[in-house]
Design a protein around this motif. Structure first.
Motif, PDB file in Angstrom:
ATOM      1  N   ALA A  82       0.611  -1.132  -0.173  1.00 22.44           N
ATOM      2  CA  ALA A  82      -0.370  -0.264  -0.078  1.00 22.44           C
ATOM      3  C   ALA A  82       1.545   1.628   0.013  1.00 22.44           C
ATOM      4  O   ALA A  82      -0.086   2.739  -0.428  1.00 22.44           O
ATOM      5  N   ARG A  83       2.012   1.174   0.545  1.00 27.25           N
ATOM      6  CA  ARG A  83       3.189   2.161   0.002  1.00 27.25           C
ATOM      7  C   ARG A  83       3.377   2.920  -1.352  1.00 27.25           C
ATOM      8  O   ARG A  83       3.444   3.746  -0.821  1.00 27.25           O
ATOM      9  N   THR A  84       2.886   1.879  -2.203  1.00 32.97           N
ATOM     10  CA  THR A  84       3.144   2.406  -3.504  1.00 32.97           C
ATOM     11  C   THR A  84       1.491   2.146  -4.252  1.00 32.97           C
ATOM     12  O   THR A  84       1.488   1.304  -4.254  1.00 32.97           O
ATOM     13  N   VAL A  85       0.761   3.283  -4.615  1.00 32.70           N
ATOM     14  CA  VAL A  85      -0.783   3.394  -4.961  1.00 32.70           C
ATOM     15  C   VAL A  85      -0.052   2.766  -6.236  1.00 32.70           C
ATOM     16  O   VAL A  85       0.244   4.138  -6.640  1.00 32.70           O
ATOM     17  N   PRO A  86      -0.764   1.697  -6.574  1.00 31.38           N
ATOM     18  CA  PRO A  86      -0.811   2.050  -8.268  1.00 31.38           C
ATOM     19  C   PRO A  86      -1.991   3.335  -8.865  1.00 31.38           C
ATOM     20  O   PRO A  86      -2.621   3.160  -8.221  1.00 31.38           O
ATOM     21  N   ASP A  87      -1.600   2.997 -10.528  1.00 31.77           N
ATOM     22  CA  ASP A  87      -2.208   4.170 -10.951  1.00 31.77           C
ATOM     23  C   ASP A  87      -3.961   3.720 -11.598  1.00 31.77           C
ATOM     24  O   ASP A  87      -4.498   4.200 -11.730  1.00 31.77           O
ATOM     25  N   HIS A  88      -3.487   1.848 -11.843  1.00 31.52           N
ATOM     26  CA  HIS A  88      -5.153   1.401 -11.868  1.00 31.52           C
ATOM     27  C   HIS A  88      -4.705   0.532 -11.182  1.00 31.52           C
ATOM     28  O   HIS A  88      -3.554  -0.773 -11.272  1.00 31.52           O
ATOM     29  N   LEU A  89      -6.444  -0.659 -11.172  1.00 32.56           N
ATOM     30  CA  LEU A  89      -5.973  -1.391  -9.932  1.00 32.56           C
ATOM     31  C   LEU A  89      -7.017  -2.462 -11.137  1.00 32.56           C
ATOM     32  O   LEU A  89      -8.231  -2.247 -11.592  1.00 32.56           O
ATOM     33  N   VAL A  90      -6.635  -3.644 -10.930  1.00 33.40           N
ATOM     34  CA  VAL A  90      -7.420  -4.678 -12.022  1.00 33.40           C
ATOM     35  C   VAL A  90      -7.296  -5.742 -11.326  1.00 33.40           C
ATOM     36  O   VAL A  90      -6.766  -6.468 -10.387  1.00 33.40           O
ATOM     37  N   CYS A  91      -9.407  -6.598 -10.775  1.00 42.40           N
ATOM     38  CA  CYS A  91      -9.710  -7.522 -10.042  1.00 42.40           C
ATOM     39  C   CYS A  91     -10.343  -8.113 -11.235  1.00 42.40           C
ATOM     40  O   CYS A  91     -10.741  -7.847 -11.388  1.00 42.40           O
ATOM     41  N   ASP A  92      -9.943  -9.520 -10.302  1.00 41.52           N
ATOM     42  CA  ASP A  92     -10.337 -10.553 -11.209  1.00 41.52           C
ATOM     43  C   ASP A  92     -11.735 -10.966 -10.953  1.00 41.52           C
ATOM     44  O   ASP A  92     -12.362 -11.871 -11.674  1.00 41.52           O
ATOM     45  N   SER A  93     -12.736 -10.657 -10.192  1.00 38.71           N
ATOM     46  CA  SER A  93     -13.731 -10.477 -10.690  1.00 38.71           C
ATOM     47  C   SER A  93     -14.807  -9.267  -9.049  1.00 38.71           C
ATOM     48  O   SER A  93     -13.848  -8.061  -8.719  1.00 38.71           O
ATOM     49  N   ARG A  94     -15.797  -9.337  -9.014  1.00 41.21           N
ATOM     50  CA  ARG A  94     -16.302  -8.247  -8.518  1.00 41.21           C
ATOM     51  C   ARG A  94     -15.977  -8.291  -6.687  1.00 41.21           C
ATOM     52  O   ARG A  94     -15.835  -7.935  -5.812  1.00 41.21           O
ATOM     53  N   PHE A  95     -16.563  -9.756  -6.386  1.00 34.12           N
ATOM     54  CA  PHE A  95     -15.743  -9.745  -4.816  1.00 34.12           C
ATOM     55  C   PHE A  95     -14.452  -9.368  -4.540  1.00 34.12           C
ATOM     56  O   PHE A  95     -14.036  -8.497  -3.948  1.00 34.12           O
ATOM     57  N   ILE A  96     -13.366  -9.673  -5.834  1.00 35.84           N
ATOM     58  CA  ILE A  96     -11.919  -9.252  -5.024  1.00 35.84           C
ATOM     59  C   ILE A  96     -11.765  -7.136  -5.448  1.00 35.84           C
ATOM     60  O   ILE A  96     -11.595  -6.883  -4.708  1.00 35.84           O
ATOM     61  N   GLU A  97     -12.924  -7.152  -6.401  1.00 34.12           N
ATOM     62  CA  GLU A  97     -13.207  -5.483  -6.709  1.00 34.12           C
ATOM     63  C   GLU A  97     -13.208  -5.304  -5.214  1.00 34.12           C
ATOM     64  O   GLU A  97     -13.179  -4.056  -4.350  1.00 34.12           O
ATOM     65  N   GLY A  98     -14.782  -5.905  -3.901  1.00 35.45           N
ATOM     66  CA  GLY A  98     -15.094  -5.096  -3.450  1.00 35.45           C
ATOM     67  C   GLY A  98     -14.337  -4.995  -1.496  1.00 35.45           C
ATOM     68  O   GLY A  98     -14.097  -3.989  -0.693  1.00 35.45           O
ATOM     69  N   VAL A  99     -13.337  -6.381  -1.720  1.00 36.21           N
ATOM     70  CA  VAL A  99     -12.265  -6.531  -0.548  1.00 36.21           C
ATOM     71  C   VAL A  99     -10.654  -6.010  -1.053  1.00 36.21           C
ATOM     72  O   VAL A  99      -9.823  -5.610   0.207  1.00 36.21           O
ATOM     73  N   SER A 100     -11.091  -5.321  -1.694  1.00 34.25           N
ATOM     74  CA  SER A 100      -9.403  -4.616  -2.836  1.00 34.25           C
ATOM     75  C   SER A 100      -9.714  -2.997  -1.911  1.00 34.25           C
ATOM     76  O   SER A 100      -8.524  -2.839  -0.608  1.00 34.25           O
ATOM     77  N   ALA A 101     -10.590  -2.970  -1.090  1.00 31.27           N
ATOM     78  CA  ALA A 101     -10.482  -1.462  -0.008  1.00 31.27           C
ATOM     79  C   ALA A 101      -9.773  -1.755   1.647  1.00 31.27           C
ATOM     80  O   ALA A 101      -9.321  -1.430   1.995  1.00 31.27           O
ATOM     81  N   ARG A 102      -9.404  -3.304   1.521  1.00 32.34           N
ATOM     82  CA  ARG A 102      -8.776  -3.465   2.825  1.00 32.34           C
ATOM     83  C   ARG A 102      -6.843  -3.296   2.367  1.00 32.34           C
ATOM     84  O   ARG A 102      -6.661  -3.538   3.660  1.00 32.34           O
ATOM     85  N   VAL A 103      -6.970  -3.147   1.218  1.00 33.63           N
ATOM     86  CA  VAL A 103      -5.585  -2.457   1.139  1.00 33.63           C
ATOM     87  C   VAL A 103      -5.434  -1.151   0.833  1.00 33.63           C
ATOM     88  O   VAL A 103      -4.498  -0.084   1.009  1.00 33.63           O
ATOM     89  N   PHE A 104      -6.079  -0.568  -0.485  1.00 37.79           N
ATOM     90  CA  PHE A 104      -6.506   0.549  -1.203  1.00 37.79           C
ATOM     91  C   PHE A 104      -7.866   0.731  -1.094  1.00 37.79           C
ATOM     92  O   PHE A 104      -8.714   0.543  -1.418  1.00 37.79           O
ATOM     93  N   PRO A 105      -7.804   2.417   0.057  1.00 40.44           N
ATOM     94  CA  PRO A 105      -8.975   2.263   0.060  1.00 40.44           C
ATOM     95  C   PRO A 105     -10.498   2.555  -1.240  1.00 40.44           C
ATOM     96  O   PRO A 105      -9.611   2.990  -2.480  1.00 40.44           O
ATOM     97  N   ALA A 106     -11.393   2.690  -1.107  1.00 41.72           N
ATOM     98  CA  ALA A 106     -12.391   2.732  -2.322  1.00 41.72           C
ATOM     99  C   ALA A 106     -11.937   4.483  -3.269  1.00 41.72           C
ATOM    100  O   ALA A 106     -12.335   5.247  -2.591  1.00 41.72           O
TER     101      ALA A 106
END
Length: 247
Positions: A82-106
């Motif tokens: 999380a120290r390096t925020v990516p320019d874009h986040l690709v998620c392999d499912s809607r589920f992963i998109e939802g829980v990705s906020a555990r690392v990077f805020p929505a």
């Protein structure tokens, strides 16, 4: 990858518990980026992102994180990523998109969902029939035997232990067999397999449950089986095996 014609650059073994390996790996990556000058650096999951993103960012290259596994939230590796925020986040499912906020805020960074491409059926009906007959013969399953297959990484949440427990409750007079497909790679997976084998032996199922290890003919094994059973005890990021089993 090389067999497919893609150039591959090896950075060497890297463990974050060994800072000198991290330094060596980042230097090797930096040299490669300087020589190739790619348009974008894509890291697959938090571990390679934590390693590669700072190197790419120092060179002004766009960084994309492709998240494949379920983040737990709060782990040291995720905090490091999380120290390096990516320019874009690709998620392999809607589920992963939802829980990705555990690392990077929505909303930071922007996200998109990209499902895995699954190859279309590659076996003709005749191929399937041949594979079914050949593999069942090789693996000791009669035509009338009901074969249950579980092709998955040997990690607990895939439900191996739950399947073994269920098999142990079946009437021993029934004609069935089970194929556990997959090879342990990490130390925790080796321990998991050992526990599974011990439980299979305790239940007296060693002649019915076969651990097939690594196989490169999983489609043929699925064609030879009758039931696909992967009783997950935790959420699946995407579940390629379930899609492949529909073939």
């Amino acid at each position: 990858l090389r067999e497919a014609g893609a150039p591959v650059a090896m950075l060497g073994g890297v463990r974050f518990s060994r800072p000198w390996e991290v330094l060596r790996g980042r230097r090797a990556l930096g040299r490669h980026l300087d020589a190739e000058r790619p348009d974008v650096v894509v890291a697959h999951d938090c571990w390679p992102h934590a390693l590669a993103a700072p190197v790419a960012r120092r060179r002004g290259l766009p960084v994309v994180l492709w998240m494949h596994t379920t983040p737990r939230g709060g782990g040291w590796l995720e905090r490091l990523a999380a120290r390096t925020v990516p320019d874009h986040l690709v998620c392999d499912s809607r589920f992963i998109e939802g829980v990705s906020a555990r690392v990077f805020p929505a909303g930071r960074p922007p996200r998109s969902v990209l499902y895995y491409p699954i190859a279309p059926p590659s076996m003709t009906p005749a191929d399937r029939a041949d594979a079914r007959a050949r593999l069942r013969r090789e693996l000791g399953a009669a035509d009338a035997t009901t074969v249950v297959a579980l092709p998955a990484r040997l990690t607990p949440y895939k439900g191996h232990a739950l399947l073994v427990d269920a098999l142990g409750r079946l009437d021993h007079g029934l004609d069935w067999a089970a194929w556990i497909i997959g090879q342990a790679q990490q130390p925790a997976e080796v321990e998991h397999e050992a526990r599974l084998r011990a439980e299979v032996a305790r239940l007296g199922l060693a002649d019915r449950v076969r651990f097939l290890g690594f196989r490169d003919d999983v489609p043929a094994l699925l064609a030879a089986a009758d039931v696909h059973c992967q009783p997950n005890t935790g959420p699946e990021p995407f579940g390629i095996a379930f899609v492949e089993a529909l073939d």
